[in-house]
Design an enzyme around this catalytic site. Structure first.
Site, PDB file in Angstrom:
ATOM      1  N   GLU A 154       0.845  -1.194   0.000  1.00 55.18           N
ATOM      2  CA  GLU A 154       0.000   0.000   0.000  1.00 55.18           C
ATOM      3  C   GLU A 154       0.885   1.250   0.000  1.00 55.18           C
ATOM      4  O   GLU A 154       1.872   1.301   0.730  1.00 55.18           O
ATOM      5  CB  GLU A 154      -0.872  -0.034   1.267  1.00 55.18           C
ATOM      6  CG  GLU A 154      -1.746   1.169   1.467  1.00 55.18           C
ATOM      7  CD  GLU A 154      -2.661   1.415   0.269  1.00 55.18           C
ATOM      8  OE1 GLU A 154      -3.513   0.569  -0.004  1.00 55.18           O
ATOM      9  OE2 GLU A 154      -2.501   2.471  -0.382  1.00 55.18           O
ATOM     10  N   GLY A 256      13.059  21.002   6.615  1.00 54.49           N
ATOM     11  CA  GLY A 256      12.423  21.319   7.891  1.00 54.49           C
ATOM     12  C   GLY A 256      13.027  20.514   9.033  1.00 54.49           C
ATOM     13  O   GLY A 256      14.256  20.376   9.110  1.00 54.49           O
ATOM     14  N   CYS A 263       5.411   5.373   9.199  1.00 59.16           N
ATOM     15  CA  CYS A 263       6.034   4.570   8.139  1.00 59.16           C
ATOM     16  C   CYS A 263       7.524   4.837   7.911  1.00 59.16           C
ATOM     17  O   CYS A 263       8.337   3.921   8.038  1.00 59.16           O
ATOM     18  CB  CYS A 263       5.268   4.757   6.844  1.00 59.16           C
ATOM     19  SG  CYS A 263       3.623   4.037   6.934  1.00 59.16           S
TER      20      CYS A 263
HETATM   21  N1  LIG Z   1      -0.456   4.177   8.092  1.00 58.14           N
HETATM   22  C1  LIG Z   1      -0.136   4.327   6.833  1.00 58.14           C
HETATM   23  O1  LIG Z   1      -0.237   5.422   6.295  1.00 58.14           O
HETATM   24  C2  LIG Z   1       0.362   3.168   6.003  1.00 58.14           C
HETATM   25  C3  LIG Z   1       0.514   3.330   4.617  1.00 58.14           C
HETATM   26  C4  LIG Z   1       1.000   2.252   3.857  1.00 58.14           C
HETATM   27  C5  LIG Z   1       1.310   1.051   4.466  1.00 58.14           C
HETATM   28  N2  LIG Z   1       1.150   0.927   5.820  1.00 58.14           N
HETATM   29  C6  LIG Z   1       1.416  -0.392   6.408  1.00 58.14           C
HETATM   30  O2  LIG Z   1       0.141  -1.024   6.595  1.00 58.14           O
HETATM   31  C7  LIG Z   1       0.122  -1.805   7.793  1.00 58.14           C
HETATM   32  C8  LIG Z   1      -0.978  -1.309   8.717  1.00 58.14           C
HETATM   33  O3  LIG Z   1      -0.688   0.018   9.097  1.00 58.14           O
HETATM   34  P1  LIG Z   1      -1.728   0.909   9.921  1.00 58.14           P
HETATM   35  O4  LIG Z   1      -1.104   2.214  10.179  1.00 58.14           O
HETATM   36  O5  LIG Z   1      -3.048   0.837   9.219  1.00 58.14           O
HETATM   37  O6  LIG Z   1      -1.786   0.015  11.252  1.00 58.14           O
HETATM   38  P2  LIG Z   1      -2.411   0.263  12.682  1.00 58.14           P
HETATM   39  O7  LIG Z   1      -1.421  -0.215  13.639  1.00 58.14           O
HETATM   40  O8  LIG Z   1      -2.975   1.646  12.755  1.00 58.14           O
HETATM   41  O9  LIG Z   1      -3.677  -0.730  12.688  1.00 58.14           O
HETATM   42  C9  LIG Z   1      -3.581  -2.119  12.626  1.00 58.14           C
HETATM   43  C10 LIG Z   1      -4.908  -2.717  13.106  1.00 58.14           C
HETATM   44  O10 LIG Z   1      -4.829  -4.138  12.999  1.00 58.14           O
HETATM   45  C11 LIG Z   1      -5.544  -4.706  14.085  1.00 58.14           C
HETATM   46  N3  LIG Z   1      -5.127  -6.095  14.277  1.00 58.14           N
HETATM   47  C12 LIG Z   1      -3.921  -6.563  14.714  1.00 58.14           C
HETATM   48  N4  LIG Z   1      -3.943  -7.910  14.744  1.00 58.14           N
HETATM   49  C13 LIG Z   1      -5.174  -8.308  14.308  1.00 58.14           C
HETATM   50  C14 LIG Z   1      -5.793  -9.572  14.115  1.00 58.14           C
HETATM   51  N5  LIG Z   1      -5.152 -10.714  14.358  1.00 58.14           N
HETATM   52  N6  LIG Z   1      -7.061  -9.595  13.677  1.00 58.14           N
HETATM   53  C15 LIG Z   1      -7.733  -8.450  13.412  1.00 58.14           C
HETATM   54  N7  LIG Z   1      -7.198  -7.227  13.582  1.00 58.14           N
HETATM   55  C16 LIG Z   1      -5.923  -7.151  14.013  1.00 58.14           C
HETATM   56  C17 LIG Z   1      -5.209  -3.792  15.253  1.00 58.14           C
HETATM   57  O11 LIG Z   1      -6.147  -3.915  16.298  1.00 58.14           O
HETATM   58  C18 LIG Z   1      -5.232  -2.407  14.569  1.00 58.14           C
HETATM   59  O12 LIG Z   1      -6.523  -1.826  14.653  1.00 58.14           O
HETATM   60  C19 LIG Z   1       1.541  -1.678   8.366  1.00 58.14           C
HETATM   61  O13 LIG Z   1       2.304  -2.738   7.880  1.00 58.14           O
HETATM   62  C20 LIG Z   1       2.046  -0.364   7.790  1.00 58.14           C
HETATM   63  O14 LIG Z   1       3.443  -0.327   7.691  1.00 58.14           O
HETATM   64  C21 LIG Z   1       0.674   1.947   6.596  1.00 58.14           C
HETATM   65  O1  LIG Z   2       9.246  17.215   1.474  1.00 54.51           O
HETATM   66  C1  LIG Z   2       8.882  16.640   2.501  1.00 54.51           C
HETATM   67  C2  LIG Z   2       7.852  15.667   2.514  1.00 54.51           C
HETATM   68  C3  LIG Z   2       7.529  15.059   3.726  1.00 54.51           C
HETATM   69  N1  LIG Z   2       8.169  15.406   4.869  1.00 54.51           N
HETATM   70  C4  LIG Z   2       7.827  14.719   6.140  1.00 54.51           C
HETATM   71  O2  LIG Z   2       7.867  13.315   5.907  1.00 54.51           O
HETATM   72  C5  LIG Z   2       6.927  12.632   6.733  1.00 54.51           C
HETATM   73  C6  LIG Z   2       6.065  11.684   5.934  1.00 54.51           C
HETATM   74  O3  LIG Z   2       5.219  12.425   5.090  1.00 54.51           O
HETATM   75  P1  LIG Z   2       4.270  11.728   3.997  1.00 54.51           P
HETATM   76  O4  LIG Z   2       5.070  10.858   3.141  1.00 54.51           O
HETATM   77  O5  LIG Z   2       3.492  12.802   3.346  1.00 54.51           O
HETATM   78  O6  LIG Z   2       3.260  10.911   4.938  1.00 54.51           O
HETATM   79  P2  LIG Z   2       3.001   9.376   5.293  1.00 54.51           P
HETATM   80  O7  LIG Z   2       1.545   9.283   5.556  1.00 54.51           O
HETATM   81  O8  LIG Z   2       3.962   8.943   6.332  1.00 54.51           O
HETATM   82  O9  LIG Z   2       3.272   8.551   3.917  1.00 54.51           O
HETATM   83  C7  LIG Z   2       4.474   7.839   3.648  1.00 54.51           C
HETATM   84  O10 LIG Z   2       4.466   6.569   4.274  1.00 54.51           O
HETATM   85  C8  LIG Z   2       3.352   5.732   3.861  1.00 54.51           C
HETATM   86  C9  LIG Z   2       3.438   4.467   4.692  1.00 54.51           C
HETATM   87  O11 LIG Z   2       4.346   3.547   4.195  1.00 54.51           O
HETATM   88  C10 LIG Z   2       3.448   5.460   2.371  1.00 54.51           C
HETATM   89  O12 LIG Z   2       2.369   4.619   1.977  1.00 54.51           O
HETATM   90  C11 LIG Z   2       3.428   6.782   1.613  1.00 54.51           C
HETATM   91  O13 LIG Z   2       3.580   6.525   0.219  1.00 54.51           O
HETATM   92  C12 LIG Z   2       4.575   7.652   2.129  1.00 54.51           C
HETATM   93  O14 LIG Z   2       4.541   8.929   1.488  1.00 54.51           O
HETATM   94  C13 LIG Z   2       6.147  13.744   7.451  1.00 54.51           C
HETATM   95  O15 LIG Z   2       6.669  13.908   8.763  1.00 54.51           O
HETATM   96  C14 LIG Z   2       6.414  14.990   6.621  1.00 54.51           C
HETATM   97  O16 LIG Z   2       6.370  16.168   7.407  1.00 54.51           O
HETATM   98  C15 LIG Z   2       9.178  16.365   4.862  1.00 54.51           C
HETATM   99  O17 LIG Z   2       9.775  16.676   5.901  1.00 54.51           O
HETATM  100  N2  LIG Z   2       9.502  16.953   3.676  1.00 54.51           N
END
Ligand SMILES: NC(=O)c1ccc[n+]([C@@H]2O[C@H](COP(=O)([O-])OP(=O)(O)OC[C@H]3O[C@@H](n4cnc5c(N)ncnc54)[C@H](O)[C@@H]3O)[C@@H](O)[C@H]2O)c1
Ligand SMILES: O=c1ccn([C@@H]2O[C@H](COP(=O)(O)OP(=O)(O)O[C@H]3O[C@H](CO)[C@@H](O)[C@H](O)[C@H]3O)[C@@H](O)[C@H]2O)c(=O)[nH]1
EC number: 1.1.1.22
Length: 437
Positions: A154, A256, A263
């Site tokens: 994702e 900054g 992540c």
């Molecule tokens: N947060 C982001 O922006 C983002 C973006 C891209 C990828 N990811 C990846 O996606 C994954 C999830 O991230 P997140 O931030 O959504 O996680 P999170 O920690 O916010 O949420 C995970 C959820 O999974 C639930 N869970 C755990 N074990 C479970 C089980 N056995 N059955 C059912 N539910 C269960 C937890 O209760 C929790 O609500 C991670 O690997 C992260 O690195 C996160």
């Molecule tokens: O030019 C920039 C851009 C971002 N940031 C910082 O970088 C961090 C991450 O920002 P951003 O990438 O916008 O947010 P996330 O939601 O953490 O998203 C990243 O992490 C996710 C989890 O893996 C991925 O899915 C996304 O593609 C990836 O952008 C934040 O603290 C921002 O303030 C900077 O300092 N300078």
């Protein structure tokens, strides 16, 4: 389009957003979480995270009968043909990835595999995890041929998660089985995003490589900013000039106080560890992580230095606690480290954030040097300096004439370079930012 029955396991950012978006494009989605209280809230369309636009989308899809929530994992698995795993994969102290939530979800779902299931790992996981998960299912007695496991990382960002899902740059599908890969591509077809088919190991690595590269861009521009301060150049212009070169691109060149969030910090450490495990010293990545930590320290030191030079002020308004705007996520938020460094030096902190305040006060607990303020002007009133740690619109659009009147000294320290130096100077501020001498 074939309408699929999907279970999304884990309702954090990724599970909740992707489950809702699958429903929005016409599939039947059931989102599962082991956290019963979360599920009870979600059933009332009460969204536990702050994500613009999500609540309305959850509500309309629930009303249309395409989206539901449950804490009964096995029941959800029985009712579904495609299972997306979106549980957390946090860092352990040594940087290695904690796969225990994923393993436990796989072992739990195994008992409900009553017919063929297409299982998709959406969580960010180290290379080899999809192959390892096959082993977990076999150990639980699931027969060969009853499942395929596909890697589909994702890429959404918090704060713009829905936009990112509907305007994806790419969908990466790592699979051993071509039919399984094509079914996952078909599921995403309404999103009209480019699809890249790969093997599973490459898909798993694409996710870490992308986050590590973006983090490297940020650390690079922050080091350039530090050089700018020494030579009297302006990092905003340097970044603009660099970004005009299409080979470089203008994104992720905002200097900054460095990156935070759920992540980049964890995934860069994980990638370093993954390389170490195969005897490779990933030198650039090691520096990226080090530079990012130093950038927060440098900023906290700069605040203390400016306070001292301004006559020894002892109270600062810290504006913005979330790791970036439009989220209430505090995971590895730079503001929290900066507050800790300030209070350790005896500085009083008056903290403001438009949405993360409650979470922050629960997370930080009581501290005699920290107060929380829902009104930005109240946070600023009587402080010796205003410090910007998150570039919220609510911060950028403050009446800075009023801020100047409320501060006991006109000291403004902008960790996100989100204000115009000339305009701030005109209001009589000593305006300090990053890399703009
Ligand atoms: N947060 C982001 O922006 C983002 C973006 C891209 C990828 N990811 C990846 O996606 C994954 C999830 O991230 P997140 O931030 O959504 O996680 P999170 O920690 O916010 O949420 C995970 C959820 O999974 C639930 N869970 C755990 N074990 C479970 C089980 N056995 N059955 C059912 N539910 C269960 C937890 O209760 C929790 O609500 C991670 O690997 C992260 O690195 C996160
Ligand atoms: O030019 C920039 C851009 C971002 N940031 C910082 O970088 C961090 C991450 O920002 P951003 O990438 O916008 O947010 P996330 O939601 O953490 O998203 C990243 O992490 C996710 C989890 O893996 C991925 O899915 C996304 O593609 C990836 O952008 C934040 O603290 C921002 O303030 C900077 O300092 N300078």
């Amino acid at each position: 389009m074939r309408r699929e029955n999907i279970a999304v396991i884990g309702t954090g950012y990724v599970g909740l957003v992707s489950g809702t978006c699958f429903a929005e494009i016409g599939h039947q989605a059931i989102a599962v979480d082991r956290d019963q209280s979360k599920i009870e809230r979600l059933r009332q369309a009460d969204i536990p995270i702050y994500e613009p636009g999500l609540e309305a989308l959850v509500r309309s899809n629930m009303e249309a009968g395409r989206l539901s929530f449950t804490s009964e994992l096995q029941e959800a698995v029985r009712r579904s043909d495609i299972l997306f795993l979106a549980v957390g994969t946090p860092s352990m102290p040594g940087g290695e990835v904690d796969l225990s939530y994923l393993e436990s979800a796989f072992r739990q779902l195994a008992a409900a595999v009553d017919r063929y299931k297409l299982i998709v790992i959406k969580s960010t996981v180290p290379v080899g995890t999809a192959a390892m998960a096959e082993g977990w299912l076999r150990e639980e007695g699931v027969e060969e041929g009853r499942f395929d496991i596909v890697s589909n990382p994702e890429f959404l960002r918090e704060g713009s998660a829905i936009h990112d899902t509907f305007h994806s740059d790419r969908i990466v599908i790592g699979a051993e089985d071509q039919q399984a890969a094509e079914r996952i591509a078909a599921l995403h077809a309404p999103l009209q995003a480019p699809v890249l088919f790969t093997d599973r190991a490459s898909a798993e690595l694409i996710k870490y490589a992308s986050n590590a590269f973006l983090a490297a861009k940020i650390s690079f521009i922050n080091e350039m900013a530090n050089v700018c301060e020494k030579v009297g150049a302006d990092i905003a212009l340097v970044a603009q000039g660099m970004g005009m070169d299409k080979r470089i691109g203008s994104h992720f060149l905002q200097a900054g106080i460095g990156y935070g969030g759920s992540c980049f910090p964890k995934d860069t450490k994980a990638q370093l560890r993954i390389a170490e495990d195969v005897d490779y010293d990933f030198k650039i990545l090691r520096s990226v992580i080090e530079v990012n930590a130093l950038q927060r320290e440098r900023f906290a030191d700069r605040i203390i230095q400016e306070l001292t030079e301004a006559g020894g002020g002892k109270a600062v308004a810290v504006m913005g606690l979330a790791f970036k705007p439009n989220t209430d996520d505090l995971r590895d938020a730079p503001a929290l480290d900066i507050i800790e460094a300030l209070t350790t030096s005896g500085v009083q902190v008056r903290a403001y954030d438009p949405v993360a305040l409650e979470k922050a006060s629960a997370h930080m607990g009581r501290h005699e040097l920290v107060t929380f303020h829902a009104d930005p002007y109240e946070a600023v009133a009587g402080a010796d300096a205003m410090v910007i740690t998150t570039e919220w619109e609510a911060v950028k659009s403050l009446d800075f004439g009023e801020v100047a009147r409320l501060l006991s000294q006109r000291l403004l320290i902008d960790g996100r370079n989100c204000l115009e130096p000339a305009a701030m100077a005109e209001l009589g501020f000593r305006y300090v930012s990053v890399g703009r001498a």
